[in-house]
Write a protein that holds these residues in place. Structure first.
Motif, short mmCIF file in Angstrom:
data_model
loop_
_atom_site.label_atom_id
_atom_site.label_comp_id
_atom_site.label_asym_id
_atom_site.label_seq_id
_atom_site.Cartn_x
_atom_site.Cartn_y
_atom_site.Cartn_z
N PRO A 123 0.80 -1.23 0.00
CA PRO A 123 0.00 0.00 0.00
C PRO A 123 0.83 1.27 0.00
CG PRO A 123 0.00 -1.03 2.17
CD PRO A 123 0.69 -1.98 1.25
N ASP A 124 2.09 1.20 0.39
CA ASP A 124 2.92 2.41 0.46
C ASP A 124 3.54 2.79 -0.87
OD1 ASP A 124 2.33 2.46 3.14
OD2 ASP A 124 4.13 1.31 3.70
N ASN A 125 3.39 1.95 -1.89
CA ASN A 125 4.04 2.20 -3.17
C ASN A 125 3.00 2.63 -4.20
OD1 ASN A 125 6.05 2.39 -5.03
ND2 ASN A 125 6.51 0.22 -5.14
N TYR A 126 2.27 3.68 -3.89
CA TYR A 126 1.18 4.13 -4.77
C TYR A 126 1.72 4.70 -6.07
CZ TYR A 126 -2.61 6.98 -6.57
OH TYR A 126 -3.55 7.56 -7.37
N GLU A 127 2.84 5.41 -6.02
CA GLU A 127 3.36 6.03 -7.23
C GLU A 127 3.77 4.98 -8.27
OE1 GLU A 127 6.53 8.59 -6.18
OE2 GLU A 127 5.26 10.04 -5.10
N PHE A 128 4.39 3.92 -7.81
CA PHE A 128 4.77 2.86 -8.75
C PHE A 128 3.54 2.17 -9.33
CE2 PHE A 128 6.24 -1.57 -9.55
CZ PHE A 128 7.10 -1.27 -10.61
N TRP A 129 2.52 1.93 -8.49
CA TRP A 129 1.27 1.34 -8.95
C TRP A 129 0.60 2.24 -9.98
CZ3 TRP A 129 -3.62 3.45 -8.56
CH2 TRP A 129 -4.67 2.63 -8.97
N ASP A 130 0.60 3.54 -9.72
CA ASP A 130 -0.02 4.48 -10.66
C ASP A 130 0.72 4.50 -12.00
OD1 ASP A 130 -1.94 6.70 -11.18
OD2 ASP A 130 -0.09 7.86 -11.33
N PHE A 131 2.04 4.42 -11.96
CA PHE A 131 2.82 4.39 -13.19
C PHE A 131 2.51 3.13 -14.01
CE2 PHE A 131 6.62 2.81 -15.38
CZ PHE A 131 6.86 3.86 -16.27
N LEU A 132 2.45 1.97 -13.35
CA LEU A 132 2.16 0.73 -14.07
C LEU A 132 0.76 0.73 -14.64
CD1 LEU A 132 3.79 -2.02 -11.80
CD2 LEU A 132 4.60 -1.13 -13.99
N PHE A 133 -0.18 1.28 -13.89
CA PHE A 133 -1.56 1.32 -14.39
C PHE A 133 -1.67 2.24 -15.61
CE2 PHE A 133 -5.92 2.95 -14.42
CZ PHE A 133 -6.62 1.75 -14.48
N LYS A 134 -0.98 3.37 -15.59
CA LYS A 134 -0.99 4.25 -16.75
C LYS A 134 -0.29 3.60 -17.94
CE LYS A 134 -1.15 8.63 -14.19
NZ LYS A 134 -0.42 9.89 -13.85
N ALA A 135 0.78 2.87 -17.68
CA ALA A 135 1.46 2.18 -18.77
C ALA A 135 0.57 1.12 -19.39
CB ALA A 135 2.75 1.54 -18.25
N LEU A 136 -0.13 0.34 -18.56
CA LEU A 136 -1.05 -0.66 -19.09
C LEU A 136 -2.17 -0.02 -19.89
CD1 LEU A 136 -2.11 -3.55 -19.31
CD2 LEU A 136 -3.22 -3.23 -17.07
N SER A 137 -2.72 1.07 -19.39
CA SER A 137 -3.79 1.76 -20.12
C SER A 137 -3.28 2.30 -21.45
CB SER A 137 -4.34 2.91 -19.26
OG SER A 137 -4.82 2.43 -18.02
N SER A 138 -2.07 2.82 -21.46
CA SER A 138 -1.51 3.38 -22.70
C SER A 138 -1.28 2.29 -23.73
CB SER A 138 -0.20 4.11 -22.40
OG SER A 138 -0.41 5.16 -21.47
N PHE A 139 -0.70 1.16 -23.31
CA PHE A 139 -0.45 0.06 -24.25
C PHE A 139 -1.75 -0.54 -24.75
CE2 PHE A 139 3.96 0.04 -22.72
CZ PHE A 139 4.62 -0.16 -23.92
N ALA A 140 -2.76 -0.63 -23.89
CA ALA A 140 -4.05 -1.15 -24.33
C ALA A 140 -4.68 -0.23 -25.37
CB ALA A 140 -4.99 -1.31 -23.13
N LEU A 141 -4.57 1.08 -25.18
CA LEU A 141 -5.09 2.04 -26.15
C LEU A 141 -4.34 1.93 -27.48
CD1 LEU A 141 -6.83 4.52 -26.93
CD2 LEU A 141 -5.03 5.94 -25.91
N LEU A 142 -3.02 1.88 -27.41
CA LEU A 142 -2.22 1.78 -28.63
C LEU A 142 -2.52 0.49 -29.39
CD1 LEU A 142 1.22 3.07 -27.28
CD2 LEU A 142 -0.30 4.26 -28.86
N THR A 143 -2.70 -0.61 -28.67
CA THR A 143 -3.00 -1.87 -29.32
C THR A 143 -4.35 -1.83 -30.01
OG1 THR A 143 -1.70 -3.04 -27.65
CG2 THR A 143 -3.25 -4.34 -28.95
#
Length: 273
Positions: A123-143
């Motif tokens: 739970p303390d690593n919110y910034e890393f989680w947010d980065f991965l979620f944005k990366a997944l969303s970006s790759f899903a959109l590009l695909t």
């Protein structure tokens, strides 16, 4: 008595030379590559589907069932995207199809990591989680956008409407993707009302182009008349022409040109008597 001069033997091409000079070799390699990609897609999705069916026969409310069903859905969606990219292999824009397959593979890897792994890291690593979620969303959109663009690039009817509408549609898809990526990675972009309105208008126009351009291509293709097949000479006739040209000591083109010129020549007055 003079001895007959032996005719020089013509060297026969070896099997390696024949294989290198085979003009159908690139086409066969493209077909093999397409077939391999399709087999991989079918096998992967079939295994995921079989796993989903087996899990559904057991405890439906367990966490493992949810993960397996999610894996089946993800594999099916990504397989469709990879197949869209595979349809461009062997064409002039095959680099775009290969890129689409690569984006689909990366998207599937990130999605499966989110589903089966623990990418959040606590739970303390919110910034890393947010980065991965944005990366997944970006790759899903590009695909998704690359898959749709791959299908549009398959259009074969190059009429004036398609020539104009195709690049406009692709440009709108690219613009909408860029605007969405900006709003995904820049948090302050959500506060810009004009940017959100432009983003919505661009996606509406892009969706309109995705529907109108293929339909226009199909309607124009249905209304066009098939072109008449141009007459071609048989291989035996080509050999006869070459033999006659060698006997005359000229090339085949020169012989045919001489014959056509003789046939088209207007007869003189003495020849008409």
């Amino acid at each position: 008595m003079s001895q007959p001069t032996p005719s020089p033997s013509v060297p026969r091409p070896s099997a390696a030379t024949a294989s290198v000079s085979d003009p159908n070799a690139p086409r066969r390699s493209v077909r093999i590559l397409r077939r391999t990609i399709v087999i991989v897609i079918v096998v992967t999705f079939s295994l995921a589907a079989a796993g989903g069916i087996i899990v559904l026969l057991g405890d439906v409310e367990s966490e493992a069932t949810f993960k397996v069903i999610g894996t089946t859905a993800l594999t099916g969606a990504v397989s469709v995207a990879a197949f869209c990219g595979a349809t461009l292999i062997g064409r002039r824009v095959q680099w775009f199809g290969i890129g689409t397959i690569g984006l689909a593979a990366v998207t599937l890897g990130l999605a499966l990591w989110f589903l089966w792994g623990d990418p959040f890291g606590g739970p303390d690593n919110y910034e890393f989680w947010d980065f991965l979620f944005k990366a997944l969303s970006s790759f899903a959109l590009l695909t998704a956008v690359a898959s749709v663009s791959s299908l549009i690039l398959l259009l074969t009817v190059r009429t004036q409407v398609v020539r104009i509408g195709l690049p406009i549609t692709l440009g709108l898809l690219a613009a909408g993707t860029c605007l969405t990526l900006v709003t995904t990675w820049v948090e302050s972009a959500w506060e810009l009302e004009w940017l959100n309105r432009i983003n919505g208008i661009v996606w509406i126009l892009a969706a309109l182009g995705v529907v109108v351009v293929p339909l226009t291509s199909l309607l124009l293709k249905a209304g066009t008349k098939p072109a008449e097949a141009s007459p071609t000479l048989s291989p035996s006739m080509l050999e006869r022409v070459d033999a006659a040209a060698r006997a005359e000591g000229v090339t085949a083109d020169a012989l045919i040109d001489r014959l056509l010129t003789a046939e088209s020549r207007t007869p003189s007055a003495d020849e008409c008597r």
